[in-house]
Structure formats: structure tokens, C-alpha cells
Scaffold this active site. Sequence first.
Site, mmCIF file in Angstrom:
data_model
loop_
_atom_site.group_PDB
_atom_site.id
_atom_site.type_symbol
_atom_site.label_atom_id
_atom_site.label_comp_id
_atom_site.label_asym_id
_atom_site.label_seq_id
_atom_site.Cartn_x
_atom_site.Cartn_y
_atom_site.Cartn_z
ATOM 1 N N HIS A 17 0.945 -1.225 0.035
ATOM 2 C CA HIS A 17 0.066 0.003 -0.075
ATOM 3 C C HIS A 17 0.913 1.134 -0.105
ATOM 4 O O HIS A 17 2.279 1.310 0.041
ATOM 5 C CB HIS A 17 -0.877 -0.014 1.271
ATOM 6 C CG HIS A 17 -0.430 -0.072 2.457
ATOM 7 N ND1 HIS A 17 0.201 1.123 3.208
ATOM 8 C CD2 HIS A 17 0.164 -1.050 3.309
ATOM 9 C CE1 HIS A 17 0.672 0.614 4.293
ATOM 10 N NE2 HIS A 17 0.869 -0.592 4.229
ATOM 11 N N SER A 253 -6.578 4.354 5.476
ATOM 12 C CA SER A 253 -6.787 2.844 5.995
ATOM 13 C C SER A 253 -6.234 1.861 5.009
ATOM 14 O O SER A 253 -6.341 1.938 3.540
ATOM 15 C CB SER A 253 -8.360 2.687 5.900
ATOM 16 O OG SER A 253 -8.532 1.266 5.985
ATOM 17 N N LYS A 254 -5.480 0.637 5.235
ATOM 18 C CA LYS A 254 -5.039 -0.006 4.206
ATOM 19 C C LYS A 254 -6.288 -0.914 3.649
ATOM 20 O O LYS A 254 -5.953 -1.435 2.692
ATOM 21 C CB LYS A 254 -4.249 -1.049 4.887
ATOM 22 C CG LYS A 254 -2.945 -0.641 5.649
ATOM 23 C CD LYS A 254 -2.286 -1.721 6.434
ATOM 24 C CE LYS A 254 -0.840 -1.119 7.085
ATOM 25 N NZ LYS A 254 -0.239 -2.134 8.055
ATOM 26 N N ARG A 255 -7.475 -0.838 4.216
ATOM 27 C CA ARG A 255 -8.497 -1.649 3.510
ATOM 28 C C ARG A 255 -9.097 -0.891 2.418
ATOM 29 O O ARG A 255 -9.767 -1.646 1.592
ATOM 30 C CB ARG A 255 -9.695 -1.787 4.615
ATOM 31 C CG ARG A 255 -9.230 -2.753 5.654
ATOM 32 C CD ARG A 255 -10.480 -2.690 6.962
ATOM 33 N NE ARG A 255 -10.035 -3.765 7.890
ATOM 34 C CZ ARG A 255 -9.414 -3.295 9.064
ATOM 35 N NH1 ARG A 255 -9.072 -2.065 9.232
ATOM 36 N NH2 ARG A 255 -9.208 -3.990 9.856
ATOM 37 N N ARG A 256 -8.602 0.415 1.939
ATOM 38 C CA ARG A 256 -8.890 0.974 0.961
ATOM 39 C C ARG A 256 -8.374 0.432 -0.157
ATOM 40 O O ARG A 256 -7.161 0.665 -0.228
ATOM 41 C CB ARG A 256 -9.057 2.606 1.051
ATOM 42 C CG ARG A 256 -9.801 3.111 1.829
ATOM 43 C CD ARG A 256 -9.315 4.671 2.122
ATOM 44 N NE ARG A 256 -9.446 5.328 0.766
ATOM 45 C CZ ARG A 256 -9.220 6.806 0.811
ATOM 46 N NH1 ARG A 256 -9.221 7.658 1.705
ATOM 47 N NH2 ARG A 256 -9.012 7.448 -0.480
#
Length: 478
Positions: A17, A253-256
Site C-alpha cells: 500500500h 486505511s489499508k482496507r481502501r
Amino acid sequence: MGRVRTRFAPSPTGFLHLGGARTAAFNWALARKEKGDFVLRIEDTDQERSKKQFEEAILEDLRWLGIEWDEGPDRGGPYGPYRQSERGEIYQSFIAQLRTKNLIYPCYCTVEELEKERKEALKRGKAPRYSGRCFFLSSEERKQREEKGIKPSWRFRIPEGKEIVLEDLVRGKVVFHTSFLGDFVVLKSDGIPTYNFACVVDDALMNISHVLRGEEHLSNTPYQVLLYQALELTPPLFAHVPIILDEERAKLSKRRGEVNLRFFKEEGFLPEAILNYLLTLGHSFPEGREIIEGEELYTLFSLERISKGGAIFDPARLNWWNKTYIHRMDIKKLEEKLIQWGGEKVKEFKEELGEERFYLLLDLVREESITLKEMVEKLRDYVSVKEEKVEDETQLKILKFLLSSLERFNASWEEKEIKENLRLWQKESGFPPSLFYPVLRWSLIGREEGPELDRLLVALGKEKVLEKIKARMGNNGN
């Protein structure tokens, strides 16, 4: 100061990321600036989540970004292995040292017991930390637990009343007190070392001189310093850089999905533009310069120019960076980038238009594009012949007039001639410019706004323009 050696140590539990890529870029830039070594180490002790496919993807994405390493799992080096999963015997030898010195002790607490202890501390308004109760178990009590088959983890005993002073290269003097620290695990019950322990051993044995990492790791530093002291190892210099924030000033956020480097690669961003942009997130170049290329990306990099405040990731700014790089790039190099991204389709466009017209169209398209993806899509729209036919009578009259005028046009098909005749045709048609030109542009590219018409017509060529207009008219053109 001896030879500068920096490292990037990702965990292969997901794709790379932006935050990780920025950390890699900072460490790479410092090593290259100081003519030192940049080391890639894979921290894969999380056996459940670590995947070979992610390791391969991280290496591939770093290379795409233009970041190369001097030592790593794929090329070896004097301080290998460079995967933590292959360094088990090394870790055990240092665990043995800590046992000999009585600096660690077995902990038999279950996950449930530790969670209960954590919640009780929070109820009392205190920061949760391990009470150290297993430290006080007698030899008999430990024996009883092991006879039940309980495998202990091993905790480092925090010394009391000690002050830990860190001279951080970004944040200045930072002081920690051991009264706020709890005994921490160095070896899990399955024999796998924890992050704090493994990275201390690895950084020391790999002679890492500088550790540049996100400020979220600052809380790990006092534990690591204690381990360096206990093992009589020399710690590196630490520089904790500001975390990257999103548009709302919350931690990115890493989830994006759109913050994974792979997303930008697939969307057609240029690696040069992303690397340049990453080196401005929490760091500034001299004289406020923004577009930095080539060796200056690291020769102008400076630890003194890293800020303490959070760095804002602004997608609009990254778009500007990418568009600027596309606009400034040599046309032949841009063609190579497009072929790498769009493959055979780009070669087909060139073959259909011919080299000269292809480059004219490429130069036109890049002026209104942000990414390689947009360029390929526009090239497709500009070169392909649309089947969508005009139904409006007024538009049909304009196209008939244009078709007739273009078929009679025998002057050289050049920008100056086309520009003069377009004005003449518009006046002869009797239709206002606000109607005449948008209809022509729509017939060529499928929308009423776009590039300059004279340049577009020259780039497409007379045959392609006539073919497109006839296709729009369909049977109505007969």
C-alpha cells in the site's frame, strides 16, 4: 558514522500500500544519497496470513516503482537469510542468551485471561499492560502447568524505575519511562519470535544504521531499545516519519483498495510520478520544488526536510503529478509506457493510422488525459468507427454539408489549411459555430467537447474522418 545501511521490511500479508511504498521510498532515497546499501527483508513470521503470492507481488511492485535493493531474499547478500521464517536458529540463540541472563520468563496465561486483565485495566481507567503475574510463579507452579501440556510464551521482564531516552532524527528527544511499560512477549508459545524481538536481532546482525518508519512504530521503540541493551547490541538511528492521512485527516486505511500500489498501476499511473509524489508526503524538496526526476529524487532527499506533522494523501494532487509527467514525457517513451499498459491494442492503433498520424494523435490525447488508461480509452474512441447514427435532422444536414466539403477538399491535409477551411465551411453552412463545431466533434470522437478540431482532423487523416462521418450518417447519407 559508518556506512549507511537502511532497510524495508514488509510483511507479505497483502499487497503493497501507499504507506509501505512511502517507507520503502524514504529508506531507498537515504541509502542512495549516502552511497550506502538498501536492504529488503521479508517479515513473514505470521504463518497464517503470510503468502508467497504477496511476497512476489511486493517485489514486483517495488521494481515497477523504480526501487531496487542491494540485498534481499531474491538476490542474497552477506547477512542472509532475508526471510524471517528462515532465521529460526538465529533467533533461538539470542533467546538462549536472554534465558541465561534471567531476563525473560515463561508465561502460561491464556488469551482469555489476558483479555480479562485488559478489560479490567480499562475499567479502572488505566492503560492496559501485562501485570507480570507469571513472573512470580514458583518452579513447582510452572512445572504443574507444563505437565498439563500448556506451552508457555516467553516474556521480557521490564526493569523498574528506568528512563529510556531516544534521540529521534525527526521528532527530536523522546523520553519513555519503564513504569508505563508492561512485560512483553519475545517468543510465542509456538516458538515464533514476535515483531519487536525479531526486528531487533535482524537490524543488529544486518548492520542497519538507520531505521526510517512510520510514527505508529514509535510506541515499539522503548521495548526494542531495552532488547538492544540486554543483548549488548548496537541500535540503529531511528527516524519516525509522519503517518499518511486521508482527505478527512484520518489515518489512511489499508482496507481502501485504491491505496494499494497495484491499483494505481492498473489504472495507468506512471511509476515515476508516484515515486516523486511519495517522496513529498511528509518530506519537502529544496526551494519548494515538486516535480523531481532522475537522481535528484535521492540526491535532494534530506532527513532534515522530513516534517513532524501528518502528510495528507490528496488524490487530486497525485492526478496532477501524473498528468504533468505524461505531458512532459518524450513521445517515444510515452509510446513504450502505453504499450506496456495497453499491449497489442496500442500497436494496432499505430498500424491503422501510420506512425506520423499516430504520434500526432498521441500528442493530442495526452493533453486531456490523466492516466495511461484514459489515453488508451481515448485512442480507441478516436480511431474506432462508431456505429451510433445521427437522427436529428439539423445535425444530419451539417454532416452532409461537411461530407460534401471534405470530399471536394484537395489542398494539403495540414493544420493551417484545415483551420482556415473549417472557418470557411462553418460560414458557408449557415449554422452557428455553437452548433456546427460540436456536431463535427461528436461525429469524430462521440462527444461535443474535446481537442482542437483542426489538430484532430490532421491526426486522423482525411480517409478516417470521411469514414467516421459516413458511419454516423448511415443510410441517411445516400
